[in-house]
Design a protein around this motif. Structure first.
Motif, PDB file in Angstrom:
ATOM      1  N   LEU A 140       0.824  -1.211   0.000  1.00 35.81           N
ATOM      2  CA  LEU A 140       0.000   0.000   0.000  1.00 35.81           C
ATOM      3  C   LEU A 140       0.860   1.264   0.000  1.00 35.81           C
ATOM      4  CD1 LEU A 140      -2.779  -1.082   2.523  1.00 35.81           C
ATOM      5  CD2 LEU A 140      -3.097  -0.623   0.084  1.00 35.81           C
ATOM      6  N   GLY A 141       2.058   1.127   0.559  1.00 32.23           N
ATOM      7  CA  GLY A 141       2.971   2.263   0.559  1.00 32.23           C
ATOM      8  C   GLY A 141       3.818   2.356  -0.688  1.00 32.23           C
ATOM      9  N   GLY A 142       3.687   1.378  -1.577  1.00 30.74           N
ATOM     10  CA  GLY A 142       4.452   1.415  -2.821  1.00 30.74           C
ATOM     11  C   GLY A 142       5.857   0.872  -2.707  1.00 30.74           C
ATOM     12  N   GLY A 143       6.162   0.141  -1.617  1.00 34.26           N
ATOM     13  CA  GLY A 143       7.495  -0.418  -1.443  1.00 34.26           C
ATOM     14  C   GLY A 143       8.519   0.656  -1.117  1.00 34.26           C
ATOM     15  N   GLY A 144       9.789   0.257  -1.082  1.00 36.82           N
ATOM     16  CA  GLY A 144      10.861   1.222  -0.836  1.00 36.82           C
ATOM     17  C   GLY A 144      10.726   1.937   0.496  1.00 36.82           C
ATOM     18  N   ASN A 145      11.246   3.159   0.551  1.00 38.53           N
ATOM     19  CA  ASN A 145      11.200   3.925   1.798  1.00 38.53           C
ATOM     20  C   ASN A 145       9.783   4.243   2.245  1.00 38.53           C
ATOM     21  OD1 ASN A 145      13.967   3.910   1.903  1.00 38.53           O
ATOM     22  ND2 ASN A 145      14.231   5.972   1.095  1.00 38.53           N
ATOM     23  N   THR A 146       8.868   4.496   1.286  1.00 35.42           N
ATOM     24  CA  THR A 146       7.491   4.812   1.670  1.00 35.42           C
ATOM     25  C   THR A 146       6.757   3.580   2.177  1.00 35.42           C
ATOM     26  OG1 THR A 146       6.818   4.547  -0.656  1.00 35.42           O
ATOM     27  CG2 THR A 146       7.299   6.790   0.121  1.00 35.42           C
ATOM     28  N   GLY A 147       7.111   2.414   1.626  1.00 36.27           N
ATOM     29  CA  GLY A 147       6.546   1.176   2.156  1.00 36.27           C
ATOM     30  C   GLY A 147       6.995   0.950   3.585  1.00 36.27           C
ATOM     31  N   ASN A 148       8.290   1.189   3.840  1.00 33.92           N
ATOM     32  CA  ASN A 148       8.824   1.074   5.197  1.00 33.92           C
ATOM     33  C   ASN A 148       8.159   2.082   6.125  1.00 33.92           C
ATOM     34  OD1 ASN A 148      10.689   0.207   7.276  1.00 33.92           O
ATOM     35  ND2 ASN A 148      11.803   2.099   6.920  1.00 33.92           N
ATOM     36  N   GLN A 149       7.818   3.251   5.583  1.00 28.13           N
ATOM     37  CA  GLN A 149       7.182   4.299   6.383  1.00 28.13           C
ATOM     38  C   GLN A 149       5.840   3.821   6.931  1.00 28.13           C
ATOM     39  OE1 GLN A 149       6.582   7.977   4.214  1.00 28.13           O
ATOM     40  NE2 GLN A 149       7.106   9.174   6.023  1.00 28.13           N
ATOM     41  N   LEU A 150       5.045   3.144   6.090  1.00 23.02           N
ATOM     42  CA  LEU A 150       3.760   2.623   6.551  1.00 23.02           C
ATOM     43  C   LEU A 150       3.939   1.496   7.555  1.00 23.02           C
ATOM     44  CD1 LEU A 150       1.197   2.503   3.594  1.00 23.02           C
ATOM     45  CD2 LEU A 150       1.275   4.035   5.559  1.00 23.02           C
ATOM     46  N   ILE A 151       4.937   0.624   7.316  1.00 25.08           N
ATOM     47  CA  ILE A 151       5.193  -0.464   8.268  1.00 25.08           C
ATOM     48  C   ILE A 151       5.574   0.116   9.624  1.00 25.08           C
ATOM     49  CG2 ILE A 151       6.694  -2.416   8.815  1.00 25.08           C
ATOM     50  CD1 ILE A 151       6.882  -3.013   5.839  1.00 25.08           C
ATOM     51  N   GLN A 152       6.411   1.156   9.628  1.00 26.59           N
ATOM     52  CA  GLN A 152       6.809   1.776  10.892  1.00 26.59           C
ATOM     53  C   GLN A 152       5.629   2.459  11.573  1.00 26.59           C
ATOM     54  OE1 GLN A 152       9.470   1.014  12.183  1.00 26.59           O
ATOM     55  NE2 GLN A 152      10.903   0.521  10.546  1.00 26.59           N
ATOM     56  N   ALA A 153       4.726   3.061  10.773  1.00 23.67           N
ATOM     57  CA  ALA A 153       3.536   3.689  11.353  1.00 23.67           C
ATOM     58  C   ALA A 153       2.658   2.639  12.024  1.00 23.67           C
ATOM     59  CB  ALA A 153       2.755   4.427  10.271  1.00 23.67           C
ATOM     60  N   GLY A 154       2.453   1.514  11.341  1.00 29.03           N
ATOM     61  CA  GLY A 154       1.701   0.415  11.947  1.00 29.03           C
ATOM     62  C   GLY A 154       2.402  -0.109  13.180  1.00 29.03           C
ATOM     63  N   GLY A 155       3.738  -0.149  13.111  1.00 28.79           N
ATOM     64  CA  GLY A 155       4.507  -0.588  14.276  1.00 28.79           C
ATOM     65  C   GLY A 155       4.341   0.332  15.466  1.00 28.79           C
ATOM     66  N   THR A 156       4.074   1.606  15.206  1.00 36.74           N
ATOM     67  CA  THR A 156       3.831   2.556  16.300  1.00 36.74           C
ATOM     68  C   THR A 156       2.581   2.163  17.084  1.00 36.74           C
ATOM     69  OG1 THR A 156       4.846   4.336  14.997  1.00 36.74           O
ATOM     70  CG2 THR A 156       3.465   4.987  16.858  1.00 36.74           C
ATOM     71  N   ILE A 157       1.535   1.792  16.350  1.00 39.05           N
ATOM     72  CA  ILE A 157       0.305   1.313  17.010  1.00 39.05           C
ATOM     73  C   ILE A 157       0.584   0.014  17.743  1.00 39.05           C
ATOM     74  CG2 ILE A 157      -2.104   0.670  16.657  1.00 39.05           C
ATOM     75  CD1 ILE A 157      -1.429   3.571  15.929  1.00 39.05           C
ATOM     76  N   ASN A 158       1.382  -0.844  17.116  1.00 36.26           N
ATOM     77  CA  ASN A 158       1.774  -2.105  17.728  1.00 36.26           C
ATOM     78  C   ASN A 158       2.464  -1.856  19.066  1.00 36.26           C
ATOM     79  OD1 ASN A 158       4.178  -4.227  18.002  1.00 36.26           O
ATOM     80  ND2 ASN A 158       2.520  -5.246  16.912  1.00 36.26           N
ATOM     81  N   SER A 159       3.352  -0.875  19.096  1.00 35.15           N
ATOM     82  CA  SER A 159       4.084  -0.568  20.321  1.00 35.15           C
ATOM     83  C   SER A 159       3.196   0.051  21.388  1.00 35.15           C
ATOM     84  CB  SER A 159       5.243   0.387  20.004  1.00 35.15           C
ATOM     85  OG  SER A 159       6.188  -0.237  19.180  1.00 35.15           O
ATOM     86  N   LEU A 160       2.156   0.774  20.971  1.00 37.77           N
ATOM     87  CA  LEU A 160       1.240   1.359  21.948  1.00 37.77           C
ATOM     88  C   LEU A 160       0.544   0.267  22.746  1.00 37.77           C
ATOM     89  CD1 LEU A 160      -0.235   3.755  23.200  1.00 37.77           C
ATOM     90  CD2 LEU A 160      -1.885   3.635  21.306  1.00 37.77           C
ATOM     91  N   THR A 161       0.007  -0.734  22.061  1.00 39.60           N
ATOM     92  CA  THR A 161      -0.636  -1.842  22.783  1.00 39.60           C
ATOM     93  C   THR A 161       0.404  -2.667  23.529  1.00 39.60           C
ATOM     94  OG1 THR A 161      -0.571  -3.192  20.771  1.00 39.60           O
ATOM     95  CG2 THR A 161      -2.605  -2.014  21.223  1.00 39.60           C
ATOM     96  N   GLY A 162       1.619  -2.745  22.955  1.00 36.48           N
ATOM     97  CA  GLY A 162       2.689  -3.449  23.652  1.00 36.48           C
ATOM     98  C   GLY A 162       3.076  -2.763  24.946  1.00 36.48           C
ATOM     99  N   THR A 163       2.952  -1.441  24.979  1.00 36.18           N
ATOM    100  CA  THR A 163       3.238  -0.678  26.192  1.00 36.18           C
ATOM    101  C   THR A 163       2.183  -0.922  27.258  1.00 36.18           C
ATOM    102  OG1 THR A 163       4.307   1.075  24.898  1.00 36.18           O
ATOM    103  CG2 THR A 163       3.552   1.654  27.104  1.00 36.18           C
ATOM    104  N   LEU A 164       0.932  -0.909  26.847  1.00 34.40           N
ATOM    105  CA  LEU A 164      -0.171  -0.990  27.803  1.00 34.40           C
ATOM    106  C   LEU A 164      -0.360  -2.394  28.377  1.00 34.40           C
ATOM    107  CD1 LEU A 164      -2.793   1.239  25.936  1.00 34.40           C
ATOM    108  CD2 LEU A 164      -1.336   1.879  27.880  1.00 34.40           C
ATOM    109  N   THR A 165      -0.127  -3.433  27.568  1.00 34.94           N
ATOM    110  CA  THR A 165      -0.453  -4.796  27.996  1.00 34.94           C
ATOM    111  C   THR A 165       0.326  -5.258  29.222  1.00 34.94           C
ATOM    112  OG1 THR A 165      -1.099  -5.378  25.739  1.00 34.94           O
ATOM    113  CG2 THR A 165      -0.657  -7.197  27.254  1.00 34.94           C
TER     114      THR A 165
END
Length: 431
Positions: A140-165
């Motif tokens: 969805l991010g088109g691969g490359g750096n922008t693809g990594n950008q979306l993965i990192q954004a999703g990872g931010t949400i992942n870390s939020l729940t990882g913090t709270l649990t």
């Protein structure tokens, strides 16, 4: 514009799924501390079962992605997750009076094995969800750096729940005892409700399938024919071991210190680690359009090595720790200074998953979905390496000395970032 709206719905949906992955995964450490109080050998057993599921489910999950698509695979995973949490909930109310034998000199009851079964089922769930979310965001991010950008954004949400649990689990438990498991039942029930709600919501959301026709594609080679993919698969094995072992060993260490509320403090320290992962992923999201994935991976792996070595060398120097981040509070906790260096590693590990996945799948084309399944198989490292650290290394080197294993794994990540991630198989047809 309509297509952009459809893409954003898909992106937000993948972000939500990313959060649920972390919720299920990060319950293993505090739950393991509870079972480990009665069965010393079982402290990391639930974590091992959770990640062992990836070994068996990784490739089938990749095949499901090809056959059924992203949406159906996600829906199946959510139902499996609700079932797995239900089995874990059952272990808190059934089986404690049924003895099944002696393991490592301790009489073991059926409730432990019911819990481990639930952890295994939850592992199947998060494996399927991971298989969906990573390639989907990259595409969805088109691969490359922008693809990594979306993965990192999703990872931010992942870390939020990882913090709270772990923090919520630690607060519910307070101080470890053999009767602590029923105290975390509300957290499990909440998870079940969220999974079922997510199933209902995603059922009504239209998700474009970026690789909808892959079932008719001919694969001349395995994704492992690409050197950077093969070495990336190994890197993921070690990375997930690092990500899980770093906070979990600290959690186990502090939980077993004899001061009031040790389990709650341990959970809060682990929560700080995951919170710093959130900060790191948010920062990476902001800079990934300008700073290359390789540069980020080289930097964070180097810094992580320095931090872990600093923790080992610091030893058991005691400090009184006070932290007030609003939702994370630690008041006058008598903990070792080494913990500070350990939880600071969260800033470094935050970038590694997305970076490795992005570099290892770059240029794979039609092989991306199959490669994702292989990556999910290697997530078993998150169960194997912490288990090895706890049962093989720690008895000889102690809690802090066992982190030399983490240093060795980080060294491989640095090698991959510098050398192994370069695509040298440009002659293979990927269309």
């Amino acid at each position: 514009m309509a297509q952009q709206k459809r893409n954003w719905v898909a992106i937000i949906t993948m972000f939500f799924i990313f959060g649920m992955i972390s919720f299920v995964t990060n319950m293993a450490a505090p739950f393991g501390n509870i079972w480990g109080f009665t069965y010393p050998w079982a402290g990391f057993a639930g974590n091992l079962m959770n990640f062992t599921a990836y070994l068996f489910m990784g490739i089938p999950a990749g095949n499901m992605l090809i056959k059924y698509g992203y949406k159906k695979t996600a829906l199946i995973a959510l139902i499996v997750g609700a079932l797995g949490l239900g089995v874990q909930l059952l272990s808190g109310v059934f089986g404690s009076d049924i003895k099944v034998g002696e393991i490592a000199g301790v009489v073991t009851s059926l409730d432990l094995f019911i819990y481990l079964l639930g952890a295994l089922i939850c592992g199947f769930c998060v494996c399927m969800l991971n298989t969906v979310v990573n390639p989907m965001l990259n595409l969805l991010g088109g691969g490359g750096n922008t693809g990594n950008q979306l993965i990192q954004a999703g990872g931010t949400i992942n870390s939020l729940t990882g913090t709270l649990t772990p923090m919520l689990a630690g607060v519910l438990v307070g101080t470890l005892s053999k009767d602590s498991f029923p105290q975390v039942a509300p957290l499990i029930i909440t998870g079940i409700v969220i999974f079922l709600a997510a199933f209902a919501i995603i059922s009504f959301i239209k998700i474009e399938e970026p690789q909808a026709n892959l079932s008719n594609v001919t694969y001349e080679k395995s994704p492992l024919a690409f050197r950077h993919c093969l070495l990336g698969v190994i890197a993921i094995f070690f990375y997930v071991g690092i990500e899980i072992a770093t906070p979990n060993m600290m959690n186990a260490w502090i939980s077993n210190l004899r001061f009031t509320g040790a389990a709650a403090v341990a959970g809060s320290l682990a929560a700080i680690y995951w919170f710093l992962m959130l900060i790191g992923r948010a920062a990476s999201t902001a800079i990934s359009g300008k700073i290359s994935t390789r540069t980020q991976l080289v930097t964070v792996s180097s810094v992580a090595i320095a931090l872990i070595i600093a923790a080992i060398c610091t030893g058991n120097v005691p400090i009184t720790l006070n932290v007030n981040l609003g939702f994370i509070k630690i008041d006058n906790a008598p903990v070792p200074l080494s913990c500070v260096f350990i939880f600071l590693c969260g800033l470094c590990t935050s970038v590694m998953w997305g970076g490795i996945f992005n570099l290892a799948t770059e240029g794979l084309g039609k092989y991306t979905a199959k490669a994702s399944g292989l990556f999910m198989t290697m997530v078993v490292g998150g169960g194997i390496m912490p288990f090895v650290q706890d049962l093989v290394v720690r008895p000889y080197l102690g809690y802090l000395g066992s982190y030399w294993l983490v240093v060795a794994m980080l060294a491989y990540i640095l090698f991959y970032a510098l050398v192994g991630s370069k695509n040298v198989n440009t002659d293979i047809k990927v269309d």
